[in-house]
Design an enzyme around this catalytic site. Structure first.
Site, PDB file in Angstrom:
ATOM      1  N   THR A 177       0.840  -1.198   0.000  1.00 22.49           N
ATOM      2  CA  THR A 177       0.000   0.000   0.000  1.00 22.49           C
ATOM      3  C   THR A 177       0.875   1.248   0.000  1.00 22.49           C
ATOM      4  O   THR A 177       1.991   1.220   0.521  1.00 22.49           O
ATOM      5  CB  THR A 177      -0.881  -0.025   1.272  1.00 22.49           C
ATOM      6  OG1 THR A 177      -1.856  -1.033   1.099  1.00 22.49           O
ATOM      7  CG2 THR A 177      -1.552   1.303   1.545  1.00 22.49           C
ATOM      8  N   ARG A 205     -14.388  -6.816  -0.176  1.00 21.86           N
ATOM      9  CA  ARG A 205     -13.683  -6.577   1.098  1.00 21.86           C
ATOM     10  C   ARG A 205     -13.032  -5.186   1.066  1.00 21.86           C
ATOM     11  O   ARG A 205     -12.351  -4.826   0.134  1.00 21.86           O
ATOM     12  CB  ARG A 205     -12.610  -7.642   1.299  1.00 21.86           C
ATOM     13  CG  ARG A 205     -11.734  -7.450   2.554  1.00 21.86           C
ATOM     14  CD  ARG A 205     -10.425  -6.768   2.228  1.00 21.86           C
ATOM     15  NE  ARG A 205      -9.504  -6.719   3.366  1.00 21.86           N
ATOM     16  CZ  ARG A 205      -8.393  -5.994   3.379  1.00 21.86           C
ATOM     17  NH1 ARG A 205      -8.066  -5.254   2.339  1.00 21.86           N
ATOM     18  NH2 ARG A 205      -7.603  -5.985   4.429  1.00 21.86           N
ATOM     19  N   GLY A 207     -10.421  -2.662   3.057  1.00 16.78           N
ATOM     20  CA  GLY A 207      -9.368  -2.672   4.076  1.00 16.78           C
ATOM     21  C   GLY A 207      -9.372  -1.398   4.896  1.00 16.78           C
ATOM     22  O   GLY A 207     -10.296  -0.586   4.818  1.00 16.78           O
ATOM     23  N   ASP A 208      -8.314  -1.231   5.674  1.00 15.87           N
ATOM     24  CA  ASP A 208      -8.195  -0.047   6.529  1.00 15.87           C
ATOM     25  C   ASP A 208      -7.850   1.217   5.747  1.00 15.87           C
ATOM     26  O   ASP A 208      -8.166   2.324   6.166  1.00 15.87           O
ATOM     27  CB  ASP A 208      -7.075  -0.268   7.555  1.00 15.87           C
ATOM     28  CG  ASP A 208      -5.729  -0.447   6.851  1.00 15.87           C
ATOM     29  OD1 ASP A 208      -5.636  -1.327   5.971  1.00 15.87           O
ATOM     30  OD2 ASP A 208      -4.787   0.309   7.144  1.00 15.87           O
ATOM     31  N   THR A 228       0.064   1.310   6.725  1.00 14.19           N
ATOM     32  CA  THR A 228       0.125   0.195   5.783  1.00 14.19           C
ATOM     33  C   THR A 228       0.265  -1.086   6.598  1.00 14.19           C
ATOM     34  O   THR A 228       0.756  -1.057   7.729  1.00 14.19           O
ATOM     35  CB  THR A 228       1.316   0.334   4.816  1.00 14.19           C
ATOM     36  OG1 THR A 228       1.493  -0.911   4.123  1.00 14.19           O
ATOM     37  CG2 THR A 228       2.611   0.673   5.535  1.00 14.19           C
ATOM     38  N   GLY A 229      -0.152  -2.176   6.024  1.00 11.24           N
ATOM     39  CA  GLY A 229      -0.018  -3.456   6.727  1.00 11.24           C
ATOM     40  C   GLY A 229      -1.306  -4.231   6.682  1.00 11.24           C
ATOM     41  O   GLY A 229      -2.224  -3.900   5.928  1.00 11.24           O
ATOM     42  N   GLY A 231      -4.686  -5.064   7.137  1.00  8.29           N
ATOM     43  CA  GLY A 231      -5.719  -4.055   7.364  1.00  8.29           C
ATOM     44  C   GLY A 231      -6.702  -4.326   8.475  1.00  8.29           C
ATOM     45  O   GLY A 231      -7.132  -3.394   9.168  1.00  8.29           O
TER      46      GLY A 231
HETATM   47  N1  ASP Z   1      -3.649  -2.154   4.575  1.00  9.26           N
HETATM   48  C1  ASP Z   1      -3.946  -2.715   3.285  1.00  9.26           C
HETATM   49  C2  ASP Z   1      -5.215  -3.505   3.369  1.00  9.26           C
HETATM   50  O1  ASP Z   1      -5.381  -4.260   4.303  1.00  9.26           O
HETATM   51  C3  ASP Z   1      -2.858  -3.569   2.758  1.00  9.26           C
HETATM   52  C4  ASP Z   1      -1.508  -2.943   2.733  1.00  9.26           C
HETATM   53  O2  ASP Z   1      -1.166  -2.086   3.537  1.00  9.26           O
HETATM   54  O3  ASP Z   1      -0.743  -3.314   1.844  1.00  9.26           O
HETATM   55  O4  ASP Z   1      -6.007  -3.415   2.456  1.00  9.26           O
END
Ligand code: ASP
Length: 312
Positions: A177, A205, A207-208, A228-229, A231
């Protein structure tokens, strides 16, 4: 007295393999340069984060725009959010499939709509009505991601492993992300985050990343943050706002970013990264994954890296 501008960008927190480090560093440097051009010319923090994120969305290295992970149906489905710390206006899109640069649509929502979010076809219709060209979903798909999904689904059918299963080590999961936070000459801050989400995600779905306060937040009275991470844990903690609140309580961004990562891991066993910036121009960059691509620029200094151990 004009404020000295600051820009920070990230390109995802995960165990970036050695052979992908250069591409990540180039990507975040290019994004930082694009955002900085806006700030240097006296432009707004909002414009700067938008331009920085567009560069990252256009770069196939990252999980945003073209080149994003594919969902379970083999489609790209994108989420993005942008927020203006001076007005608290925000614009977000979720589950869009026909936008090359979802952040451009998010920005239009922020600027031209009384609403904060549009999703799926409604978001695409809003974008088209506001002059943003739609593309085909196939235009966003690259062979690397078709292969990645094929391999993952093949493995899953033999092992039954779930991407979010606790036994899957977080460092084999890619979180590419992208995001940016900026401070402009007028002393205003802004933030933006854009993503293709997680590999093999269920269609629909969210995400965050595009959720206000979770993957992105900006308020001139506290801070601008982009995460990022993985989610689901991040959204459970409303982590971007949690971090901004630590800063409005008097803590420095550097400490607050690190605390956010500790909280994420201790409270919900989450992994990821965060960039934070306060209106005084102090920055925080932290991750609890092995690596995270980041870059920042101030009038005095610019730097990019893939590991952040302490503030230089
Ligand atoms: N946070 C993002 C999600 O869960 C994924 C990512 O950070 O790469 O959609």
């Amino acid at each position: 007295m004009p404020t000295n501008p600051v820009l920070v960008v990230h390109g995802g927190a995960w165990d970036i393999p050695d052979d992908m480090v250069e591409a990540h560093l180039n990507g975040v440097r290019n994004a930082s340069a694009a955002g900085w051009r806006v700030l240097e010319a006296g432009g707004s923090a909002l414009d700067a984060v938008e331009e920085a994120v567009v560069v990252l969305e256009d770069d196939e290295t990252f999980d945003a725009g073209r080149g994003s992970f594919l969902n379970r149906d083999g489609k790209v489905q994108l989420d993005a959010f942008i927020m203006d710390g001076s007005t608290l206006r925000g614009g977000g899109v979720g589950c869009v499939e026909r936008l090359r640069n979802p952040v451009r649509a998010a920005r239009k929502i922020l600027s031209d709509s009384p609403h904060v979010y549009f999703v799926a076809e409604g978001a695409e219709r809003f974008a088209a009505e506001h002059g943003i060209a739609l593309c085909r979903n196939e235009d966003l798909i690259i062979p690397r991601e078709v292969e990645r999904l094929r391999e993952y689904q093949a493995q899953q059918s033999t092992s039954g492993n779930d991407l979010f299963a606790p036994e899957i080590s977080h460092d084999i999961l890619s979180h590419d992300t992208v995001g940016a936070v900026a401070l402009d000459r007028d002393g205003n801050i802004a933030a933006s985050t854009s993503t293709g989400g997680t590999l093999n995600k269920a269609p629909g779905r969210l995400g965050d990343s595009s959720l206000i306060g979770c993957g992105c937040y900006a308020d001139n009275l506290s801070a601008a943050a982009s995460t990022t991470g993985w989610g689901e844990p991040i959204m459970k903690l409303v982590l971007a706002k949690w971090t901004a609140d630590r800063i409005s309580a008097g803590n420095l961004p550097e400490w607050s970013a690190q605390e956010a990562m500790n909280y994420l891991e201790q409270r919900v066993n989450g992994h990821g990264g965060i960039i934070v910036l306060n209106p005084e121009g102090h920055i925080g960059i932290a991750h609890n994954t092995p690596r995270m691509a980041w870059a920042y620029k101030t009038v005095k200094k610019e730097e990019a890296g893939i590991e952040r151990t302490s503030m230089q």
